[in-house]
Design a protein around this motif. Structure first.
Motif, PDB file in Angstrom:
ATOM      1  N   ASN A 185      38.880  -9.211  10.306  1.00 44.55           N
ATOM      2  CA  ASN A 185      38.272  -8.736   9.054  1.00 44.55           C
ATOM      3  C   ASN A 185      39.211  -7.901   8.184  1.00 44.55           C
ATOM      4  O   ASN A 185      38.800  -6.895   7.584  1.00 44.55           O
ATOM      5  CB  ASN A 185      36.997  -7.937   9.359  1.00 44.55           C
ATOM      6  N   GLN A 186      40.466  -8.336   8.086  1.00 46.25           N
ATOM      7  CA  GLN A 186      41.385  -7.611   7.208  1.00 46.25           C
ATOM      8  C   GLN A 186      40.889  -7.623   5.765  1.00 46.25           C
ATOM      9  O   GLN A 186      41.095  -6.686   5.013  1.00 46.25           O
ATOM     10  CB  GLN A 186      42.783  -8.251   7.237  1.00 46.25           C
ATOM     11  N   GLY A 187      40.181  -8.710   5.381  1.00 48.00           N
ATOM     12  CA  GLY A 187      39.729  -8.807   3.991  1.00 48.00           C
ATOM     13  C   GLY A 187      38.577  -7.887   3.686  1.00 48.00           C
ATOM     14  O   GLY A 187      38.595  -7.130   2.708  1.00 48.00           O
ATOM     15  N   ASN A 235      50.934 -17.845   8.331  1.00 49.63           N
ATOM     16  CA  ASN A 235      50.182 -16.729   7.774  1.00 49.63           C
ATOM     17  C   ASN A 235      48.854 -16.631   8.508  1.00 49.63           C
ATOM     18  O   ASN A 235      48.541 -17.452   9.374  1.00 49.63           O
ATOM     19  CB  ASN A 235      49.977 -16.903   6.260  1.00 49.63           C
ATOM     20  N   LYS A 236      48.053 -15.617   8.144  1.00 42.22           N
ATOM     21  CA  LYS A 236      46.794 -15.384   8.825  1.00 42.22           C
ATOM     22  C   LYS A 236      45.968 -16.658   8.981  1.00 42.22           C
ATOM     23  O   LYS A 236      45.870 -17.450   8.041  1.00 42.22           O
ATOM     24  CB  LYS A 236      45.982 -14.340   8.031  1.00 42.22           C
ATOM     25  N   ILE A 237      45.352 -16.798  10.137  1.00 41.08           N
ATOM     26  CA  ILE A 237      44.496 -17.957  10.411  1.00 41.08           C
ATOM     27  C   ILE A 237      43.479 -18.116   9.272  1.00 41.08           C
ATOM     28  O   ILE A 237      42.900 -17.162   8.803  1.00 41.08           O
ATOM     29  CB  ILE A 237      43.794 -17.786  11.785  1.00 41.08           C
ATOM     30  N   VAL A 242      48.588 -15.816  -1.221  1.00 45.35           N
ATOM     31  CA  VAL A 242      48.567 -15.315   0.153  1.00 45.35           C
ATOM     32  C   VAL A 242      49.905 -14.702   0.517  1.00 45.35           C
ATOM     33  O   VAL A 242      50.901 -14.874  -0.184  1.00 45.35           O
ATOM     34  CB  VAL A 242      48.228 -16.445   1.156  1.00 45.35           C
ATOM     35  N   GLY A 243      49.930 -13.972   1.614  1.00 46.57           N
ATOM     36  CA  GLY A 243      51.179 -13.403   2.118  1.00 46.57           C
ATOM     37  C   GLY A 243      51.804 -14.352   3.119  1.00 46.57           C
ATOM     38  O   GLY A 243      51.466 -15.533   3.169  1.00 46.57           O
ATOM     39  N   ALA A 244      52.710 -13.831   3.917  1.00 43.38           N
ATOM     40  CA  ALA A 244      53.379 -14.652   4.930  1.00 43.38           C
ATOM     41  C   ALA A 244      53.838 -13.772   6.076  1.00 43.38           C
ATOM     42  O   ALA A 244      54.229 -12.619   5.877  1.00 43.38           O
ATOM     43  CB  ALA A 244      54.582 -15.384   4.336  1.00 43.38           C
ATOM     44  N   GLY A 304      52.202  -3.816  -2.006  1.00 44.86           N
ATOM     45  CA  GLY A 304      51.854  -5.044  -1.291  1.00 44.86           C
ATOM     46  C   GLY A 304      52.583  -6.265  -1.806  1.00 44.86           C
ATOM     47  O   GLY A 304      53.335  -6.203  -2.789  1.00 44.86           O
ATOM     48  N   THR A 305      52.314  -7.392  -1.141  1.00 44.75           N
ATOM     49  CA  THR A 305      52.986  -8.636  -1.550  1.00 44.75           C
ATOM     50  C   THR A 305      52.010  -9.497  -2.370  1.00 44.75           C
ATOM     51  O   THR A 305      51.997  -9.404  -3.594  1.00 44.75           O
ATOM     52  CB  THR A 305      53.485  -9.400  -0.305  1.00 44.75           C
ATOM     53  N   ALA A 306      51.144 -10.281  -1.699  1.00 49.17           N
ATOM     54  CA  ALA A 306      50.170 -11.050  -2.488  1.00 49.17           C
ATOM     55  C   ALA A 306      49.256 -10.105  -3.263  1.00 49.17           C
ATOM     56  O   ALA A 306      49.009 -10.284  -4.462  1.00 49.17           O
ATOM     57  CB  ALA A 306      49.346 -11.941  -1.556  1.00 49.17           C
ATOM     58  N   LEU A 349      48.269  -1.526   2.763  1.00 51.76           N
ATOM     59  CA  LEU A 349      47.993  -1.324   4.187  1.00 51.76           C
ATOM     60  C   LEU A 349      48.795  -2.275   5.068  1.00 51.76           C
ATOM     61  O   LEU A 349      48.715  -2.222   6.290  1.00 51.76           O
ATOM     62  CB  LEU A 349      46.486  -1.465   4.450  1.00 51.76           C
ATOM     63  N   ALA A 350      49.553  -3.183   4.443  1.00 57.83           N
ATOM     64  CA  ALA A 350      50.380  -4.115   5.213  1.00 57.83           C
ATOM     65  C   ALA A 350      51.862  -3.875   4.958  1.00 57.83           C
ATOM     66  O   ALA A 350      52.712  -4.565   5.513  1.00 57.83           O
ATOM     67  CB  ALA A 350      50.020  -5.545   4.834  1.00 57.83           C
ATOM     68  N   THR A 351      52.139  -2.907   4.095  1.00 59.75           N
ATOM     69  CA  THR A 351      53.528  -2.656   3.659  1.00 59.75           C
ATOM     70  C   THR A 351      53.703  -1.151   3.441  1.00 59.75           C
ATOM     71  O   THR A 351      52.855  -0.361   3.806  1.00 59.75           O
ATOM     72  CB  THR A 351      53.777  -3.367   2.305  1.00 59.75           C
TER      73      THR A 351
HETATM   74  C1  LIG Z   1      52.376  -8.604   3.817  1.00 51.48           C
HETATM   75  S1  LIG Z   1      51.503  -8.765   5.316  1.00 51.48           S
HETATM   76  C2  LIG Z   1      51.826 -10.379   5.799  1.00 51.48           C
HETATM   77  C3  LIG Z   1      50.751 -10.968   6.715  1.00 51.48           C
HETATM   78  O1  LIG Z   1      50.457 -10.147   7.883  1.00 51.48           O
HETATM   79  C4  LIG Z   1      49.037 -10.262   8.165  1.00 51.48           C
HETATM   80  O2  LIG Z   1      48.776 -10.528   9.523  1.00 51.48           O
HETATM   81  P1  LIG Z   1      48.247  -9.330  10.501  1.00 51.48           P
HETATM   82  O3  LIG Z   1      47.159  -8.614   9.767  1.00 51.48           O
HETATM   83  O4  LIG Z   1      47.772 -10.047  11.755  1.00 51.48           O
HETATM   84  O5  LIG Z   1      49.467  -8.475  10.762  1.00 51.48           O
HETATM   85  C5  LIG Z   1      48.589 -11.434   7.326  1.00 51.48           C
HETATM   86  O6  LIG Z   1      48.928 -12.666   7.933  1.00 51.48           O
HETATM   87  C6  LIG Z   1      49.413 -11.182   6.076  1.00 51.48           C
HETATM   88  O7  LIG Z   1      49.376 -12.229   5.185  1.00 51.48           O
END
Ligand SMILES: CSC[C@H]1O[C@H](OP(=O)(O)O)[C@H](O)[C@@H]1O
Length: 396
Positions: free
Chosen positions: A213-215, A269-271, A256-258, A186-188, A180-182
């Motif tokens: 609440n991405q997690g 990276n995410k707070i 974690v990702g970056a 995914g990465t991590a 959902l981030a790629t």
């Molecule tokens: C592979 S996603 C990298 C990174 O992006 C996310 O932030 P956001 O959800 O605000 O776009 C999160 O920091 C992930 O680690």
């Protein structure tokens, strides 16, 4: 098993999964203009550093296919049109560097298609085709990149812990760094998927990742969707997880990702990431960052140079979600918004924090895992030699 797909694309058509409706509803938005892409990114209906870059690049490809550059009657005007749309998209979210790296690449691709002596309209057509091909290549490369990160990360962890199917490891991850981030895998979370596929994963712990609440909404959904053994915790439980259950949980790594890794390895990276790095170091647990080289910014020397996005107070003081019916079923067609704090309270809502490189044990890219040398520094020339030579060159 198929994983969730954040982005659906074919030439001239782009659809983006609305992640604000997950996990209760799978709804795809049609994206036909840069304005629609900007709003989708800004509102975080799509998020994640690689996904943001891919959606921005492809949205402009779609509008070019649909004639957005029709007023341009020369190669110069065509390139100026592309530049203006990309510069607009660049402002959608400032911290993740993948977006600006992709924009730099796309502008170069358009310019490289200028052929001396080729006249309009053939010259314009060549530029448009070059842009569209470059944008589509960003999408195609991302999935391969993530599979490679997954493999390098799994091998590195296996070596660190002598992990085997008989001696698996557990890991903790933060935010959402998966499909959902790629563009996929995914990465991590890609490393976690690969560990699981190789029979090396005991258990994955994921943090809720307040306030978006991405997690709890996204990573939990991906893990459950694929049957990966996982447990959700709140961000505030991470310390207890390490302290009270470490031996039993055998947590081997925080992965974690970056959004942006800078030249010395400091990582935005995410707070909530920084505090996990401090906890990991305190408890002797490896802390690894998974990031494609598109997330590495060699122009910025240290974390102090990273612009941290701050978001609106309502993301902390209000929550929204699907309505639960009397019988306990979820009604995804109805969402409720609840104020969980006094709306008069001041709020500080940085979307990211910076983890100093000295707390990071490895940065795993699609070209390999980078660790600090005897001098305590990360040397990214190992994984991006051309960009290193071009940007860093003979500088220290
Ligand atoms: C592979 S996603 C990298 C990174 O992006 C996310 O932030 P956001 O959800 O605000 O776009 C999160 O920091 C992930 O680690």
């Amino acid at each position: 098993m198929a994983t969730l797909q954040a982005i659906k694309y074919s030439r001239g058509k782009l659809q983006v999964l609305d992640q604000l409706r997950l996990p209760h509803e799978n709804h795809y938005d049609d994206i036909t203009t840069s304005e629609e892409a900007f709003d989708c990114i800004k509102s975080m209906r799509v998020r994640g550093a690689p996904a943001i870059a891919i959606v921005a690049a492809l949205a402009h490809a779609v509008e070019l296919v649909n004639g957005s550059s029709s007023a341009a009657t020369s190669p110069e005007e065509t390139i100026a049109h592309i530049d203006s749309r990309l510069d607009y998209l660049k402002e959608s979210r400032p911290t993740a560097v993948d977006l600006s790296n992709a924009i730099t690449l796309l502008k170069l691709a358009a310019r490289a298609a200028r052929v001396e002596g080729l006249a309009h309209p053939e010259a314009k057509e060549a530029i448009l085709n070059a842009y569209i091909a470059a944008a589509e290549n960003i999408l195609a490369k991302d999935l391969l990149s993530n599979m490679s990160i997954g493999s390098y990360g799994a091998v590195w962890l296996q070596q660190q812990y002598n992990a085997t199917p008989a001696r698996k490891i557990s890991v903790l991850t933060h935010c959402n760094t998966g499909s959902l981030a790629t563009s996929g895998h995914g990465t991590a979370l890609g490393i976690i998927r690969t560990l699981h596929a190789r029979g090396l994963l005991e258990h994955a712990y994921c943090t809720e990742t307040r306030p978006y609440n991405q997690g709890s909404r996204l990573t939990s959904f991906e893990l459950v969707f694929e049957g990966i053994p996982a447990t959700l915790i709140t961000d505030s439980m991470a310390g207890a997880l390490f302290n009270l259950h470490r031996e039993r949980m055998n947590i081997g790594a925080v992965i974690v990702g970056a959004d942006r890794v800078v030249r010395n390895g400091d990582t935005a990276n995410k707070i909530g990431t920084y505090q996990l790095a401090v906890l990991a170091r305190h408890h002797g647990v490896k802390f690894i960052v998974a990031a494609p080289t598109t997330s590495i910014d060699l122009e910025t020397l240290t974390g102090a140079g990273i612009k941290i996005e701050e978001r609106k107070a309502e993301e902390l003081t209000q929550i929204s979600g699907a309505v639960v019916n009397a019988d306990g079923t979820i009604d995804p067609t109805k969402t409720a918004r609840v104020a969980i704090a006094d709306q008069r309270i001041n709020v500080w809502n940085p979307a990211f924090d910076v983890t100093p490189h000295d707390l990071i044990d490895a940065i795993v890219t699609e070209k390999g895992a980078v660790v600090k040398g005897a001098d305590g520094r990360f040397d990214f020339s190992q994984v991006m030699p051309e960009r290193w030579d071009a940007i860093v060159g003979g500088q220290s």
